[in-house]
Structures are given as structure tokens and as C-alpha cells.
Scaffold this motif. Structure first.
Motif, PDB file in Angstrom:
ATOM      1  N   ALA A   1      -6.076   6.651   0.439  1.00 56.04           N
ATOM      2  CA  ALA A   1      -7.200   7.163   2.243  1.00 56.04           C
ATOM      3  C   ALA A   1      -6.065   6.517   2.654  1.00 56.04           C
ATOM      4  CB  ALA A   1      -8.272   7.255   2.131  1.00 56.04           C
ATOM      5  N   GLY A   2      -6.365   4.820   2.687  1.00 50.31           N
ATOM      6  CA  GLY A   2      -5.292   3.318   3.078  1.00 50.31           C
ATOM      7  C   GLY A   2      -6.819   2.984   4.004  1.00 50.31           C
ATOM      8  N   THR A   3      -8.389   3.167   3.160  1.00 48.50           N
ATOM      9  CA  THR A   3      -9.084   2.583   3.952  1.00 48.50           C
ATOM     10  C   THR A   3      -8.966   1.272   3.011  1.00 48.50           C
ATOM     11  OG1 THR A   3     -10.640   3.719   2.450  1.00 48.50           O
ATOM     12  CG2 THR A   3     -10.302   4.286   4.565  1.00 48.50           C
ATOM     13  N   ARG A   4      -8.450   1.318   1.794  1.00 50.52           N
ATOM     14  CA  ARG A   4      -8.258  -0.382   1.222  1.00 50.52           C
ATOM     15  C   ARG A   4      -6.817  -0.380   0.968  1.00 50.52           C
ATOM     16  NH1 ARG A   4     -12.049  -0.852  -3.851  1.00 50.52           N
ATOM     17  NH2 ARG A   4     -11.489  -3.253  -3.874  1.00 50.52           N
ATOM     18  N   THR A   5      -6.627  -1.617   1.394  1.00 52.16           N
ATOM     19  CA  THR A   5      -4.872  -2.773   0.913  1.00 52.16           C
ATOM     20  C   THR A   5      -5.673  -2.735  -0.633  1.00 52.16           C
ATOM     21  OG1 THR A   5      -5.520  -2.629   2.991  1.00 52.16           O
ATOM     22  CG2 THR A   5      -3.386  -3.498   1.585  1.00 52.16           C
TER      23      THR A   5
ATOM     24  N   GLN B   1       0.726  -0.920  -0.382  1.00 56.54           N
ATOM     25  CA  GLN B   1      -0.114  -0.066   0.558  1.00 56.54           C
ATOM     26  C   GLN B   1       0.922   1.845  -0.062  1.00 56.54           C
ATOM     27  OE1 GLN B   1      -2.774   0.200   2.982  1.00 56.54           O
ATOM     28  NE2 GLN B   1      -4.369   1.466   2.276  1.00 56.54           N
TER      29      GLN B   1
ATOM     30  N   ALA C   1      -9.344   5.223  -2.331  1.00 59.61           N
ATOM     31  CA  ALA C   1      -9.294   4.039  -0.813  1.00 59.61           C
ATOM     32  C   ALA C   1      -7.951   3.810  -0.858  1.00 59.61           C
ATOM     33  CB  ALA C   1      -9.975   3.211  -1.402  1.00 59.61           C
ATOM     34  N   TRP C   2      -7.439   3.490  -1.532  1.00 56.46           N
ATOM     35  CA  TRP C   2      -5.815   2.968  -1.624  1.00 56.46           C
ATOM     36  C   TRP C   2      -4.793   4.067  -0.361  1.00 56.46           C
ATOM     37  CZ3 TRP C   2      -3.681   0.567  -6.456  1.00 56.46           C
ATOM     38  CH2 TRP C   2      -4.586  -0.666  -6.736  1.00 56.46           C
TER      39      TRP C   2
ATOM     40  N   ARG D   1       0.862   4.077  -3.168  1.00 57.62           N
ATOM     41  CA  ARG D   1       0.510   5.104  -2.638  1.00 57.62           C
ATOM     42  C   ARG D   1       1.558   6.438  -3.934  1.00 57.62           C
ATOM     43  NH1 ARG D   1       0.257   5.277   2.641  1.00 57.62           N
ATOM     44  NH2 ARG D   1      -1.827   4.640   2.680  1.00 57.62           N
TER      45      ARG D   1
END
Length: 82
Positions: A41-45, A8, A38-39, A12
Motif C-alpha cells: 500500500a506504500g504506507t510502510r517502507t 519499496q 503496508a509495503w 512490491r
């Protein structure tokens, strides 16, 4: 195998360093813009398959840019007939 958090982080960093918009990156990789957000933002891997899509999309863009650069260089070095 890399940890999901490491993947991740790299995904990013690569997207941010590319200088492209999230929309451009998502389109090039055939991913949704929501997935990219989402990636980042770190809400999804990202899954390995999706990271491969991201790499493929960036590679296609790089090849296209290389072709454009070649056309420009050729135009500069091609003698014109007067």
C-alpha cells in the motif's frame, strides 16, 4: 545504497509478479501479513533486513518447487515393472 522508495517499488513488483498471495509470501518470509499489506500500500517502507527475509522466503519456495518438479520428472521417466 538504494533509496527506500526504490526498494519499496522492487519489493512490491516482486511480490505482485510472484503469483503468490500476500499471506503465502508473508509466511514464507516470516513476516506479518500486515507488514506485507503496508509495503504494498506504500504506507510502510521495508527495512533492508525485511527485504532480505522476503528474498530468503521466495528462495526457499523456489527450491521447494524445484524439488517437486524433479520428483514429477523422475516419475515420468522411471520405468515401471509389470
Amino acid at each position: 545504497m538504494a533509496k527506500p522508495a526504490d526498494v519499496q517499488t522492487v519489493a512490491r513488483e516482486v511480490t505482485e509478479e510472484s503469483g503468490l498471495t500476500r499471506t503465502q509470501i508473508a509466511e514464507d518470509a516470516n513476516l506479518s501479513r500486515a507488514t506485507m499489506i503496508a509495503w504494498l500500500a506504500g504506507t510502510r517502507t521495508p527495512q533492508p533486513e525485511s527485504v532480505a527475509q522476503l528474498a530468503d522466503g521466495l528462495e526457499r519456495r523456489a527450491k521447494h518447487l524445484h524439488l517437486l518438479i524433479s520428483r514429477l520428472r523422475k516419475a515420468v521417466h522411471t520405468p515401471t515393472s509389470a
